[in-house]
Design an enzyme around this catalytic site. Structure first.
Site, mmCIF file in Angstrom:
data_model
loop_
_atom_site.group_PDB
_atom_site.id
_atom_site.type_symbol
_atom_site.label_atom_id
_atom_site.label_comp_id
_atom_site.label_asym_id
_atom_site.label_seq_id
_atom_site.Cartn_x
_atom_site.Cartn_y
_atom_site.Cartn_z
ATOM 1 N N HIS A 178 52.659 45.584 -60.391
ATOM 2 C CA HIS A 178 54.038 45.933 -60.029
ATOM 3 C C HIS A 178 54.673 44.694 -59.397
ATOM 4 O O HIS A 178 53.967 43.878 -58.776
ATOM 5 C CB HIS A 178 53.958 47.071 -59.013
ATOM 6 C CG HIS A 178 55.257 47.715 -58.650
ATOM 7 N ND1 HIS A 178 56.133 47.146 -57.749
ATOM 8 C CD2 HIS A 178 55.820 48.874 -59.036
ATOM 9 C CE1 HIS A 178 57.173 47.943 -57.596
ATOM 10 N NE2 HIS A 178 57.022 49.007 -58.372
ATOM 11 N N ASP B 159 46.473 47.100 -54.291
ATOM 12 C CA ASP B 159 47.758 47.790 -54.267
ATOM 13 C C ASP B 159 47.463 49.246 -54.619
ATOM 14 O O ASP B 159 47.215 49.578 -55.780
ATOM 15 C CB ASP B 159 48.702 47.141 -55.289
ATOM 16 C CG ASP B 159 49.975 47.951 -55.500
ATOM 17 O OD1 ASP B 159 50.045 49.099 -55.016
ATOM 18 O OD2 ASP B 159 50.883 47.438 -56.171
ATOM 19 N N GLN C 209 49.741 53.729 -56.385
ATOM 20 C CA GLN C 209 49.440 54.838 -57.298
ATOM 21 C C GLN C 209 48.070 55.434 -57.019
ATOM 22 O O GLN C 209 47.867 56.630 -57.189
ATOM 23 C CB GLN C 209 49.503 54.357 -58.758
ATOM 24 C CG GLN C 209 50.861 53.826 -59.192
ATOM 25 C CD GLN C 209 51.950 54.892 -59.194
ATOM 26 O OE1 GLN C 209 51.682 56.089 -59.334
ATOM 27 N NE2 GLN C 209 53.189 54.467 -59.026
ATOM 28 N N LYS D 4 54.738 58.577 -52.384
ATOM 29 C CA LYS D 4 54.102 58.906 -53.663
ATOM 30 C C LYS D 4 52.957 59.906 -53.468
ATOM 31 O O LYS D 4 52.343 60.358 -54.425
ATOM 32 C CB LYS D 4 53.560 57.641 -54.320
ATOM 33 C CG LYS D 4 54.674 56.683 -54.748
ATOM 34 C CD LYS D 4 54.117 55.520 -55.527
ATOM 35 C CE LYS D 4 55.049 54.345 -55.557
ATOM 36 N NZ LYS D 4 56.148 54.494 -56.503
ATOM 37 N N CYS E 21 59.338 48.209 -62.992
ATOM 38 C CA CYS E 21 59.004 47.097 -62.078
ATOM 39 C C CYS E 21 57.708 46.423 -62.503
ATOM 40 O O CYS E 21 56.902 46.005 -61.645
ATOM 41 C CB CYS E 21 58.901 47.569 -60.628
ATOM 42 S SG CYS E 21 60.415 48.280 -60.022
HETATM 43 C C1 PLP Z 1 51.646 50.058 -58.454
HETATM 44 C C2 PLP Z 1 52.791 50.021 -57.482
HETATM 45 N N1 PLP Z 1 52.816 49.086 -56.526
HETATM 46 C C3 PLP Z 1 53.808 49.021 -55.621
HETATM 47 C C4 PLP Z 1 54.844 49.917 -55.651
HETATM 48 C C5 PLP Z 1 55.925 49.805 -54.611
HETATM 49 O O1 PLP Z 1 55.891 50.903 -53.779
HETATM 50 P P1 PLP Z 1 57.055 51.120 -52.679
HETATM 51 O O2 PLP Z 1 58.346 50.980 -53.421
HETATM 52 O O3 PLP Z 1 56.793 52.492 -52.181
HETATM 53 O O4 PLP Z 1 56.876 50.059 -51.658
HETATM 54 C C6 PLP Z 1 54.884 50.911 -56.636
HETATM 55 C C7 PLP Z 1 56.028 51.847 -56.727
HETATM 56 O O5 PLP Z 1 56.394 52.291 -57.794
HETATM 57 C C8 PLP Z 1 53.828 50.957 -57.573
HETATM 58 O O6 PLP Z 1 53.810 51.885 -58.524
#
Ligand code: PLP
Length: 424
Positions: A136, A214, A217, A240, A380
């Site tokens: 992401h 990270d 998910q 999430k 993203c």
């Molecule tokens: C794999 C992954 N990393 C990071 C994020 C970023 O999360 P946040 O916007 O809650 O900081 C997301 C959000 O869609 C994600 O799916």
């Protein structure tokens, strides 16, 4: 391949009572465009159970006060809720102590914290940061910023045609001996791939580097045990995993956090302030400058309790059953292109696809008119789109409250898309 980094669902675990679960989520009971809502955009954010909504309301109605500051009853209650929730999350993650859990705004802020603080202090010209093409943007851009400042170089692990990491490339990059930290997603939000985090951790540690996971998910869909994953940093978002927006956490081993400089300066994170210099508060407060999202942190305890009550094995089994069913049904659709691993055991509840006759945005708009909420775009994850030579995909993502009937409505909706846009 069996995904080795998640808790395997025990065959004896009781199945989810999905009707009872749905009754806990008020937002699911509504109609959208005259049709019952089928909410299939959980990888973007989940709906919230009543227990989480009540925790927010309870805090603002009765306990609203700043934490750690007042000596009055409301401040005591707010502090107790805020720190109690940290302890609950720490136990849920398998942390050695609550002080290893830092409250942040979410995964993005957690990764920025590590990149700026640990990266700023430890990366030098010529060092390497290992990333993957499935990350992401939140797990790419913070590293680009710190690489620019320090002269470190970013190295990317590629994906095979099924959207799985090419593990040999990890070994090749590590063999160069320059990688100081690897930052890898637990589960891909664009492909659904579950990465073998423990296996990657072993490779990374053998090369003398650290591993950040990270977990935006991953934490939502599986029980997370940071010790079993053998990672050094784990970043997650509350929204999430049935919690509120604007709250998340970073877990890290205490000795790493102790050695890291503060990320932001301000109130709460200090011990002594003099005119020219200051000293820092003990963990975890060294990393929590300013008034935090107190209500959000408190409601995270309700979210974690809710997920634990439903049972992680049951949630994972339910999602994998939905994905298996969705993949079967979607394969009936003429011309559909499905992304991600073919084996449902290697993926979480995310199904990304394109149709030849309609742009993903058009697919999403038609489905919305039928009450089916999915996501369309690059998610993203523009490196993933580039790898598969598409500009966008449509993505349905499932959670504990979704049903096979909702998958059927998705498939019916896609047939409508095809008839509208001139397909079969
Ligand atoms: C794999 C992954 N990393 C990071 C994020 C970023 O999360 P946040 O916007 O809650 O900081 C997301 C959000 O869609 C994600 O799916």
């Amino acid at each position: 391949m069996k995904a080795p980094t998640t808790t395997d669902p025990a065959p004896s675990a009781p199945a989810l009572d999905v009707a009872a679960v749905r009754a806990d989520f008020p937002a699911l009971a509504q109609e959208v465009h005259g049709r019952p809502l089928a909410y299939l955009d959980n990888a973007a954010t989940s709906q919230k159970p009543r227990a989480v909504l009540q925790a927010l309301l309870h805090y603002y109605e009765r306990d609203n006060a700043n934490v750690h500051r007042g000596l009055h009853e409301l401040s005591r209650r707010a502090t107790e809720g805020y720190e109690g929730s940290r302890a609950r999350l720490a136990a849920w993650l398998g942390a050695a102590s609550p002080s290893e859990v830092i409250w942040t705004r979410g995964t993005t802020e957690s990764i920025n914290l590590v990149a700026a603080s640990w990266g700023g202090a430890n990366l030098r010209d010529g060092d390497e940061v290992l990333l993957t093409e499935m990350e992401h943007h939140s797990n790419i851009v913070p590293w680009q910023l710190v690489a620019e400042r320090t002269g470190a170089r970013l190295r990317y692990v590629g994906l095979d045609d099924q959207g799985r990491l090419i593990l040999d490339q990890i070994q090749e990059i590590l063999a160069g001996g320059r990688v100081k930290i690897a930052a890898v997603g637990h589960v891909s939000n664009a492909l659904g791939t579950i990465n073998p985090v423990a296996e990657i951790a072993a490779l990374v540690h053998d090369a003398g580097a650290l591993l950040l996971v990270d977990g935006a998910q991953g934490a939502a869909h599986h029980g997370v045990d940071v010790r079993a994953l053998c990672c050094d940093f784990y970043a997650l978002s509350g929204h999430k995993m049935c919690g509120p927006t604007g709250i998340g956490a970073l877990w890290a081993r205490a000795e790493l956090l102790e050695a890291m400089p503060p990320y932001q300066g301000g109130g709460e994170m200090i011990d002594l302030v003099e005119k020219e210099r200051s000293t820092w508060a003990a963990l975890p407060h060294k990393f929590e400058a300013g008034t935090p999202n107190i209500a959000g942190a408190i409601a995270m305890e309700a979210a974690v309790n809710y997920l634990a009550g439903a049972g992680h094995d049951a949630i994972l089994r339910h999602e994998q059953a939905l994905v298996t069913y969705a993949l079967e049904r979607l394969r009936e659709i003429p011309g559909i292109r499905l992304f991600g691993p073919e084996d449902p055991d290697e993926r979480a509840g995310v199904v990304s696809f394109t149709l030849p006759e309609a742009h993903p945005h058009d697919i999403s708009t038609v489905l919305d008119s039928e009450g089916v909420a999915i996501r369309a775009g690059h998610h993203c994850a523009q490196l993933v789109m580039r790898r598969f030579r598409v500009s966008a995909t449509a993505r349905a993502s499932f959670y504990l409250y979704n049903t096979t009937e909702e998958v059927d409505r998705l498939v019916e909706g896609l047939h409508s898309v095809q008839s509208l846009f001139g397909g079969a």
